[in-house]
Design an enzyme around this catalytic site. Structure first.
Site, PDB file in Angstrom:
ATOM      1  N   ASN A   9       1.523  -1.325  -0.052  1.00 15.47           N
ATOM      2  CA  ASN A   9      -0.132   0.025  -0.095  1.00 15.47           C
ATOM      3  C   ASN A   9       1.224   1.325  -0.194  1.00 15.47           C
ATOM      4  O   ASN A   9       1.651   1.337   1.354  1.00 15.47           O
ATOM      5  CB  ASN A   9      -0.511  -0.161   0.705  1.00 15.47           C
ATOM      6  CG  ASN A   9      -1.814   1.661   1.956  1.00 15.47           C
ATOM      7  OD1 ASN A   9      -1.940   2.019   0.284  1.00 15.47           O
ATOM      8  ND2 ASN A   9      -2.865   1.634   2.182  1.00 15.47           N
ATOM      9  N   GLU A  97      -7.033   4.788   8.518  1.00 15.13           N
ATOM     10  CA  GLU A  97      -6.917   6.093   7.805  1.00 15.13           C
ATOM     11  C   GLU A  97      -8.101   6.769   7.022  1.00 15.13           C
ATOM     12  O   GLU A  97      -7.905   7.824   7.162  1.00 15.13           O
ATOM     13  CB  GLU A  97      -5.632   6.061   6.586  1.00 15.13           C
ATOM     14  CG  GLU A  97      -4.264   6.508   7.678  1.00 15.13           C
ATOM     15  CD  GLU A  97      -3.166   5.601   6.731  1.00 15.13           C
ATOM     16  OE1 GLU A  97      -2.752   5.534   5.555  1.00 15.13           O
ATOM     17  OE2 GLU A  97      -1.796   4.874   7.353  1.00 15.13           O
ATOM     18  N   GLU A 167      -5.246  -4.708  10.308  1.00 12.84           N
ATOM     19  CA  GLU A 167      -4.316  -4.176  10.475  1.00 12.84           C
ATOM     20  C   GLU A 167      -3.983  -2.828  12.410  1.00 12.84           C
ATOM     21  O   GLU A 167      -5.173  -2.546  12.462  1.00 12.84           O
ATOM     22  CB  GLU A 167      -4.296  -2.800   9.907  1.00 12.84           C
ATOM     23  CG  GLU A 167      -3.954  -3.742   8.018  1.00 12.84           C
ATOM     24  CD  GLU A 167      -3.373  -2.348   7.599  1.00 12.84           C
ATOM     25  OE1 GLU A 167      -1.938  -2.796   6.874  1.00 12.84           O
ATOM     26  OE2 GLU A 167      -3.679  -1.521   7.713  1.00 12.84           O
TER      27      GLU A 167
HETATM   28  P1  13P Z   1       2.723   0.289   7.443  1.00 12.44           P
HETATM   29  O1  13P Z   1       3.800  -0.514   7.166  1.00 12.44           O
HETATM   30  O2  13P Z   1       4.098   1.219   6.877  1.00 12.44           O
HETATM   31  O3  13P Z   1       3.279   0.134   8.997  1.00 12.44           O
HETATM   32  O4  13P Z   1       2.036   0.311   6.933  1.00 12.44           O
HETATM   33  C1  13P Z   1       0.664  -0.723   6.992  1.00 12.44           C
HETATM   34  C2  13P Z   1      -0.708  -0.251   6.749  1.00 12.44           C
HETATM   35  O5  13P Z   1      -1.444   0.923   6.712  1.00 12.44           O
HETATM   36  C3  13P Z   1      -0.931  -1.019   4.940  1.00 12.44           C
HETATM   37  O6  13P Z   1      -1.509  -0.152   4.975  1.00 12.44           O
END
Ligand code: 13P
Length: 252
Positions: A9, A97, A167
């Site tokens: 991502n 997010e 996540e």
């Molecule tokens: P990071 O791997 O930067 O912690 O991000 C994870 C994420 O939000 C993938 O969608």
């Protein structure tokens, strides 16, 4: 057998030139890997060009968001129809997010899930708890709520196009990853929930990815957990060598 998936991502990173450069570096680094479904999710403006570069490779294209209506007076939005048109196989929905910064609700995310199912696109459906929710023993309730509402009215057949990404919000972009045991515990819970909502066959077939500070140094342990079927990678997916090492994980 669930085929592992490693998805990058890219969030709001990489201009068109940078995106083309990154994907051109990733392609040769993962070309020999037929065991993993490999996915990259650039920003909307890079999708079309990246799709051209990916053509004939073993990497699939994903978008980071969509709007649930196919077309119409929705200024600024992009729908599954248009994402399919540029060559996307998957769309990420429910990312924390989007939930936190843009106030997306479970109902809105469910509308996206249904629109993607109708369009025949794959869905990477993200869920996860905050640190506060984990520490106050609400984690399982939160995950249950997100799964029940987010996947509401998706049929058993439509579930074959859904990948769930767990996540934990406290692990995203923090460098603090869930331990192998914490990831396994959450994934086993989510699989049991899918079994309860659908049936054992769907639960067994549904891939559950872990996301949150996945790096070359921790992917092998995570991927050794029985219910961890892959990773949704943020920061480390922006470096070709790191992403390739994650794709080419080794079970320990
Ligand atoms: P990071 O791997 O930067 O912690 O991000 C994870 C994420 O939000 C993938 O969608």
């Amino acid at each position: 057998m669930r085929k592992p998936m490693i998805a990058g991502n890219w969030k709001l990173h990489k201009t068109l030139d940078e995106a083309c450069g990154l994907v051109s570096e990733i392609i040769p680094a993962v070309a020999s890997n037929q065991d993993v479904e490999i996915v990259v999710a650039p920003v909307f403006t890079a999708l079309s060009k990246v799709a051209e570069i990916l053509s004939g490779s073993n990497i699939k294209l994903a978008a980071q968001n969509c709007y649930p209506e196919p077309q119409g007076a929705f200024t600024g939005e992009v729908s599954p129809l248009f994402l399919k048109d540029v060559g996307c196989h998957y769309v990420i929905i429910g990312h924390s997010e989007r939930r936190q910064i843009f106030g997306e609700t479970n109902d809105f995310i469910n509308a996206k899930a249904r629109a993607l199912a109708d369009a025949g696109l794959g869905t990477i459906f993200c869920i996860g708890e905050t640190l506060e929710e984990r520490e106050s023993d609400q984690m399982f309730d939160v995950l249950r709520h997100q799964v029940r509402l987010g996947l509401k009215n998706l049929s058993t057949e439509q579930m074959s196009n859904v990948v769930i990404a767990y996540e934990p919000i406290w692990a995203i972009g923090t460098g603090v990853t869930a331990s192998d045991e914490q990831a396994q515990e959450a994934h086993a819970f989510i699989r049991a929930l899918v079994k309860e909502l659908y049936n054992p066959k769907v639960a067994d077939a549904t891939r559950i990815l872990y996301g949150g500070s996945v790096k070359p140094g921790n992917v092998d342990g995570l991927m050794t957990q029985p219910d961890v079927d892959g990773a949704l990678v943020g920061g480390a997916s922006l470096k070709a060598a790191d992403f390739a090492r994650i794709v080419n994980f080794e079970k320990v």
